[in-house]
Design an enzyme around this catalytic site. Sequence first.
Site, PDB file in Angstrom:
ATOM      1  N   GLU A 144       0.831  -1.203   0.000  1.00 56.91           N
ATOM      2  CA  GLU A 144       0.000   0.000   0.000  1.00 56.91           C
ATOM      3  C   GLU A 144       0.867   1.255   0.000  1.00 56.91           C
ATOM      4  OE1 GLU A 144      -3.615  -2.032   2.609  1.00 56.91           O
ATOM      5  OE2 GLU A 144      -1.895  -1.093   3.591  1.00 56.91           O
ATOM      6  N   MET A 177      -8.328  -3.625   9.501  1.00 53.62           N
ATOM      7  CA  MET A 177      -7.614  -3.876  10.748  1.00 53.62           C
ATOM      8  C   MET A 177      -6.982  -2.622  11.345  1.00 53.62           C
ATOM      9  SD  MET A 177      -5.834  -7.565   9.787  1.00 53.62           S
ATOM     10  CE  MET A 177      -5.285  -7.893  11.466  1.00 53.62           C
ATOM     11  N   GLU A 178      -7.270  -1.438  10.770  1.00 51.33           N
ATOM     12  CA  GLU A 178      -6.615  -0.221  11.265  1.00 51.33           C
ATOM     13  C   GLU A 178      -7.511   1.009  11.393  1.00 51.33           C
ATOM     14  OE1 GLU A 178      -3.958  -3.022   9.537  1.00 51.33           O
ATOM     15  OE2 GLU A 178      -5.238  -1.726   8.321  1.00 51.33           O
ATOM     16  N   ASP A 180     -11.343  -7.924  -1.441  1.00 53.42           N
ATOM     17  CA  ASP A 180     -12.047  -9.205  -1.470  1.00 53.42           C
ATOM     18  C   ASP A 180     -13.427  -9.023  -0.844  1.00 53.42           C
ATOM     19  OD1 ASP A 180     -11.436 -10.659   1.609  1.00 53.42           O
ATOM     20  OD2 ASP A 180     -10.338  -8.879   1.001  1.00 53.42           O
ATOM     21  N   GLY A 210     -11.813  -5.842   3.296  1.00 51.72           N
ATOM     22  CA  GLY A 210     -12.840  -6.743   2.812  1.00 51.72           C
ATOM     23  C   GLY A 210     -14.157  -5.993   2.687  1.00 51.72           C
TER      24      GLY A 210
END
Length: 215
Positions: free
Chosen positions: A12, A158-159, A182, A60
Amino acid sequence: MKIGIIVAMDKEFDQLQSLFSSEDVIIQKSGIGKVNAALQTAKMISEYHPDAIISSGCAGGNGDDINVQDVVVSSQLAYHDVYCGEAIGKCVYGQVQGLPPRFEVDKNLLLKAFNLNKHLKDISVHPGLIVTGDWFVDTKEKMREIIKHFPEARAVDMESAAIAHTCYIYKVPFISFRVISDIPLRDTNAAMYHNFWDTIAENSFQVTKTFIESL
């Protein structure tokens, strides 16, 4: 205007760094997960004093109208793996005691984000709730568990909520842009995620660049 961008991973970071050359845009890699994200956000605020912070990266997706390489922009953020319970303050699921149930995005930044679809070709931008937790969602069962608590969630990462949490404490405007890598409810064993990094289009992070140029 000085903008800080926080990403989790090298892939990223490399993708975004190639898009910016201005000294007013600071891009930093935090590492994966809530603690890493919060630490890097606090460090960025302390060292660079940005006027706003952006969380950028992949996530996701959830929803019938969400597809891989679409972008979800946060209107709200919450933790999907936090539960303080009713005994210590009647907190709702996802709420840390003493903090809002959901972190709201800066209204001016969100207004700018709403207009992005007018300026982008072949990229769909969806505003909505992003939920965050220290869990890489690689099964349909785990995604169903998360969506049971947050049926309106558009993306899971997750962040982002940890960065929003830190910005809330420090009173720094914040927004998150997440490229959908995804769709866990349509996937098996994160096959979409791995294929995403093999086939990612160069314009997938263009939304963040276009947004910053509009400020």
